[in-house]
Design a protein around this motif. Sequence first.
Motif, short mmCIF file in Angstrom:
data_model
loop_
_atom_site.label_atom_id
_atom_site.label_comp_id
_atom_site.label_asym_id
_atom_site.label_seq_id
_atom_site.Cartn_x
_atom_site.Cartn_y
_atom_site.Cartn_z
N ASP A 111 0.95 -1.12 -0.19
CA ASP A 111 0.10 -0.11 -0.05
C ASP A 111 0.93 1.21 0.02
O ASP A 111 0.47 2.38 -0.71
CB ASP A 111 -0.88 0.01 1.22
N ALA A 112 2.00 1.11 0.77
CA ALA A 112 2.81 2.29 0.80
C ALA A 112 3.89 2.70 -0.45
O ALA A 112 3.94 3.81 -0.87
CB ALA A 112 3.77 2.36 2.18
N VAL A 113 3.95 1.57 -1.10
CA VAL A 113 5.18 1.92 -2.19
C VAL A 113 4.57 1.38 -3.74
O VAL A 113 5.21 1.86 -4.66
CB VAL A 113 6.26 0.78 -1.93
N GLY A 114 3.43 0.74 -3.59
CA GLY A 114 2.73 0.55 -4.89
C GLY A 114 3.33 -1.02 -5.35
O GLY A 114 4.25 -1.23 -5.30
N GLU A 115 2.29 -1.75 -5.86
CA GLU A 115 2.52 -3.07 -6.31
C GLU A 115 3.43 -3.14 -7.48
O GLU A 115 4.09 -3.86 -7.56
CB GLU A 115 1.39 -3.94 -6.47
N ASP A 116 3.51 -1.99 -8.30
CA ASP A 116 4.18 -1.96 -9.52
C ASP A 116 5.80 -1.66 -9.38
O ASP A 116 6.56 -1.70 -10.56
CB ASP A 116 3.71 -1.11 -10.59
N SER A 117 6.05 -1.11 -7.94
CA SER A 117 7.44 -0.74 -7.77
C SER A 117 8.33 -1.94 -7.60
O SER A 117 7.98 -3.01 -7.48
CB SER A 117 7.58 0.07 -6.63
N ILE A 118 9.54 -1.85 -7.62
CA ILE A 118 10.42 -2.74 -7.39
C ILE A 118 10.45 -3.43 -6.01
O ILE A 118 10.19 -4.57 -5.89
CB ILE A 118 12.18 -2.25 -7.43
N ALA A 119 10.27 -2.42 -4.91
CA ALA A 119 9.90 -3.11 -3.61
C ALA A 119 8.56 -3.63 -3.76
O ALA A 119 8.19 -4.69 -3.02
CB ALA A 119 9.87 -1.79 -2.75
N GLY A 120 7.66 -3.11 -4.47
CA GLY A 120 6.36 -3.67 -4.25
C GLY A 120 6.28 -5.15 -4.77
O GLY A 120 5.45 -5.69 -4.21
N HIS A 121 7.16 -5.45 -5.82
CA HIS A 121 7.43 -7.03 -6.37
C HIS A 121 7.77 -7.94 -5.33
O HIS A 121 7.30 -8.82 -5.23
CB HIS A 121 8.23 -6.98 -7.60
N ARG A 122 8.77 -7.27 -4.53
CA ARG A 122 9.47 -8.06 -3.56
C ARG A 122 8.33 -8.26 -2.41
O ARG A 122 8.22 -9.56 -1.92
CB ARG A 122 10.68 -7.31 -2.86
N LEU A 123 7.77 -7.16 -1.94
CA LEU A 123 6.69 -7.28 -1.01
C LEU A 123 5.42 -8.25 -1.39
O LEU A 123 4.97 -9.09 -0.60
CB LEU A 123 6.10 -5.95 -0.54
N ALA A 124 5.03 -8.32 -2.66
CA ALA A 124 4.05 -8.96 -3.14
C ALA A 124 4.44 -10.38 -3.12
O ALA A 124 3.55 -11.47 -2.87
CB ALA A 124 3.84 -8.61 -4.93
N GLU A 125 5.73 -10.91 -3.54
CA GLU A 125 6.17 -12.24 -3.31
C GLU A 125 6.05 -12.74 -1.62
O GLU A 125 5.64 -13.75 -1.59
CB GLU A 125 7.70 -12.32 -3.79
N MET A 126 6.61 -11.84 -1.00
CA MET A 126 6.35 -11.88 0.41
C MET A 126 4.96 -12.20 0.84
O MET A 126 4.73 -13.22 1.48
CB MET A 126 7.02 -11.06 1.29
N ARG A 127 4.02 -11.53 0.41
CA ARG A 127 2.87 -11.59 0.84
C ARG A 127 2.33 -13.03 0.29
O ARG A 127 1.62 -13.85 1.02
CB ARG A 127 1.71 -10.45 0.30
N ASP A 128 2.41 -13.25 -1.06
CA ASP A 128 2.09 -14.64 -1.50
C ASP A 128 2.57 -15.81 -1.01
O ASP A 128 1.94 -16.73 -0.87
CB ASP A 128 2.33 -14.43 -3.17
#
Length: 159
Positions: A111-128
């Motif tokens: 929510d803070a960095v956006g899913e389309d950012s580099i950090a967002g991709h990392r965080l999406a993998e963590m969430r998934d």
Amino acid sequence: MGDPMEPAERLALTLTSGGMQRMTARVLCALLFAEQETVTAGELADWLTISPGTVSTAIKSLTSVGLIERVPAPGSRREHFRFRDGAWAILMSSQNEMIKIMQEAADEGIDAVGEDSIAGHRLAEMRDFYTYLMAELPAVIDRWHASRDGQPPPGGSSR
């Protein structure tokens, strides 16, 4: 056979390096390696040469996550404790709370960095990953229990 407290202390060091409080790890390992069904807090304090207060704090922590339990001891005024049958599965079940926290942390980050950012991709993998783990863990624990059904605990006693 060697001194069972040596491998117990080595395991306690391993658990400590994994993030468990040192004295909690030592109490856990003393109970895990005990050659008797139940142990009093006083016995733990004597074995580990630590204060009764330290033992009490460790016991509270280990009881709250389901690894050890209080056991009635007829004829004794002291409380007795034992390592709980099924403790590892119970621990993993209670760890679901930690998995939820990790999922939520990942969502907050996205929510803070956006899913389309580099950090967002990392965080999406963590969430998934944690979402997957949360979905799979109950079935793994069920299979574990099913694989053990009908087997008496080692040592021949049943609790």
